[in-house]
Motif scaffolding. Structure first.
Motif, PDB file in Angstrom:
ATOM      1  N   LEU A   9      14.657  39.584   1.353  1.00  0.00           N
ATOM      2  CA  LEU A   9      15.334  40.261   2.467  1.00  0.00           C
ATOM      3  C   LEU A   9      14.379  40.792   3.524  1.00  0.00           C
ATOM      4  CD1 LEU A   9      18.052  42.222   0.458  1.00  0.00           C
ATOM      5  CD2 LEU A   9      18.360  40.165   1.834  1.00  0.00           C
ATOM      6  N   HIS A  10      13.116  40.976   3.149  1.00  0.00           N
ATOM      7  CA  HIS A  10      12.106  41.467   4.084  1.00  0.00           C
ATOM      8  C   HIS A  10      11.255  40.333   4.629  1.00  0.00           C
ATOM      9  CE1 HIS A  10      13.140  45.565   2.972  1.00  0.00           C
ATOM     10  NE2 HIS A  10      13.091  45.193   1.703  1.00  0.00           N
ATOM     11  N   ASP A  11      11.722  39.105   4.468  1.00  0.00           N
ATOM     12  CA  ASP A  11      11.056  37.904   4.973  1.00  0.00           C
ATOM     13  C   ASP A  11       9.732  37.616   4.262  1.00  0.00           C
ATOM     14  OD1 ASP A  11      11.549  35.717   6.665  1.00  0.00           O
ATOM     15  OD2 ASP A  11      10.058  36.429   8.098  1.00  0.00           O
ATOM     16  N   ARG A  12       9.576  38.134   3.055  1.00  0.00           N
ATOM     17  CA  ARG A  12       8.379  37.861   2.251  1.00  0.00           C
ATOM     18  C   ARG A  12       8.601  36.593   1.444  1.00  0.00           C
ATOM     19  NH1 ARG A  12       6.623  42.747  -1.316  1.00  0.00           N
ATOM     20  NH2 ARG A  12       4.988  41.249  -1.737  1.00  0.00           N
ATOM     21  N   PRO A  13       7.591  35.718   1.374  1.00  0.00           N
ATOM     22  CA  PRO A  13       7.772  34.458   0.642  1.00  0.00           C
ATOM     23  C   PRO A  13       7.815  34.668  -0.871  1.00  0.00           C
ATOM     24  CG  PRO A  13       5.521  34.644   1.450  1.00  0.00           C
ATOM     25  CD  PRO A  13       6.275  35.814   2.015  1.00  0.00           C
ATOM     26  N   LEU A  14       8.721  33.943  -1.502  1.00  0.00           N
ATOM     27  CA  LEU A  14       8.896  33.964  -2.943  1.00  0.00           C
ATOM     28  C   LEU A  14       8.888  32.541  -3.477  1.00  0.00           C
ATOM     29  CD1 LEU A  14      11.983  36.318  -3.134  1.00  0.00           C
ATOM     30  CD2 LEU A  14       9.812  36.803  -4.228  1.00  0.00           C
ATOM     31  N   LEU A  15       8.460  32.396  -4.716  1.00  0.00           N
ATOM     32  CA  LEU A  15       8.592  31.128  -5.414  1.00  0.00           C
ATOM     33  C   LEU A  15       9.497  31.358  -6.619  1.00  0.00           C
ATOM     34  CD1 LEU A  15       4.903  29.813  -5.400  1.00  0.00           C
ATOM     35  CD2 LEU A  15       6.790  29.098  -3.925  1.00  0.00           C
ATOM     36  N   LEU A  16      10.462  30.464  -6.796  1.00  0.00           N
ATOM     37  CA  LEU A  16      11.360  30.509  -7.940  1.00  0.00           C
ATOM     38  C   LEU A  16      10.956  29.398  -8.896  1.00  0.00           C
ATOM     39  CD1 LEU A  16      14.784  30.852  -6.068  1.00  0.00           C
ATOM     40  CD2 LEU A  16      13.221  32.666  -6.778  1.00  0.00           C
ATOM     41  N   PHE A  17      10.745  29.756 -10.149  1.00  0.00           N
ATOM     42  CA  PHE A  17      10.285  28.800 -11.154  1.00  0.00           C
ATOM     43  C   PHE A  17      11.296  28.704 -12.293  1.00  0.00           C
ATOM     44  CE2 PHE A  17       6.439  30.714  -9.317  1.00  0.00           C
ATOM     45  CZ  PHE A  17       5.717  29.587  -8.943  1.00  0.00           C
ATOM     46  N   THR A  18      11.377  27.521 -12.899  1.00  0.00           N
ATOM     47  CA  THR A  18      12.244  27.336 -14.052  1.00  0.00           C
ATOM     48  C   THR A  18      11.503  27.578 -15.364  1.00  0.00           C
ATOM     49  OG1 THR A  18      11.804  24.969 -14.058  1.00  0.00           O
ATOM     50  CG2 THR A  18      13.784  25.715 -12.899  1.00  0.00           C
ATOM     51  N   HIS A  19      10.188  27.377 -15.367  1.00  0.00           N
ATOM     52  CA  HIS A  19       9.391  27.500 -16.589  1.00  0.00           C
ATOM     53  C   HIS A  19       8.071  28.212 -16.303  1.00  0.00           C
ATOM     54  CE1 HIS A  19      12.012  24.556 -18.476  1.00  0.00           C
ATOM     55  NE2 HIS A  19      11.850  23.788 -17.424  1.00  0.00           N
ATOM     56  N   PRO A  20       7.510  28.914 -17.274  1.00  0.00           N
ATOM     57  CA  PRO A  20       6.173  29.507 -17.098  1.00  0.00           C
ATOM     58  C   PRO A  20       5.117  28.442 -16.787  1.00  0.00           C
ATOM     59  CG  PRO A  20       7.227  30.430 -19.042  1.00  0.00           C
ATOM     60  CD  PRO A  20       8.101  29.302 -18.559  1.00  0.00           C
ATOM     61  N   TRP A  21       5.307  27.244 -17.321  1.00  0.00           N
ATOM     62  CA  TRP A  21       4.389  26.144 -17.056  1.00  0.00           C
ATOM     63  C   TRP A  21       4.292  25.858 -15.554  1.00  0.00           C
ATOM     64  CZ3 TRP A  21       5.415  21.400 -14.766  1.00  0.00           C
ATOM     65  CH2 TRP A  21       4.400  20.464 -14.822  1.00  0.00           C
ATOM     66  N   SER A  22       5.407  25.950 -14.857  1.00  0.00           N
ATOM     67  CA  SER A  22       5.426  25.691 -13.411  1.00  0.00           C
ATOM     68  C   SER A  22       4.621  26.735 -12.643  1.00  0.00           C
ATOM     69  CB  SER A  22       6.866  25.669 -12.892  1.00  0.00           C
ATOM     70  OG  SER A  22       7.608  24.654 -13.523  1.00  0.00           O
ATOM     71  N   ILE A  23       4.622  27.969 -13.126  1.00  0.00           N
ATOM     72  CA  ILE A  23       3.818  29.033 -12.497  1.00  0.00           C
ATOM     73  C   ILE A  23       2.339  28.692 -12.630  1.00  0.00           C
ATOM     74  CG2 ILE A  23       3.203  31.480 -12.532  1.00  0.00           C
ATOM     75  CD1 ILE A  23       6.009  31.983 -13.776  1.00  0.00           C
TER      76      ILE A  23
END
Length: 90
Positions: free
Chosen positions: A56-70
């Motif tokens: 909501l504050h225009d900060r970038p986020l990454l959404l991951f399905t698995h810890p491996w993807s992080i």
């Protein structure tokens, strides 16, 4: 919000407003803020199941399905700094 709150919302919309809705659960379980201010988010190398969004504050986020993807995102993008969603103040 939890599943119960969504079910209550669905019930109220259907019973009070006669509005039908369809909800689909997304597979994302891990959310991380991108802390690097100078990074080009669009150029990040991430797995195909990772979603790039903004809060909501225009900060970038990454959404991951698995810890491996992080871990893969961190390995592919030298210097990338991630923090857990909710771990810092916006």
């Amino acid at each position: 919000m939890g599943v119960l709150q969504f079910e209550v919302l669905q019930y109220r919309l259907e019973s009070e407003y006669n509005v039908e809705i369809r909800m689909e659960q997304l597979p994302y379980e891990h959310v991380r803020w991108i802390e690097n201010k100078e990074i080009d988010v669009s150029a990040l190398s991430v797995t195909s199941d990772t979603k790039k969004v903004k809060d909501l504050h225009d900060r970038p986020l990454l959404l991951f399905t698995h810890p491996w993807s992080i871990q893969t995102a961190l390995e592919r993008n030298e210097g990338l700094q991630l923090s857990e969603f909710g771990a810092t103040e916006a």
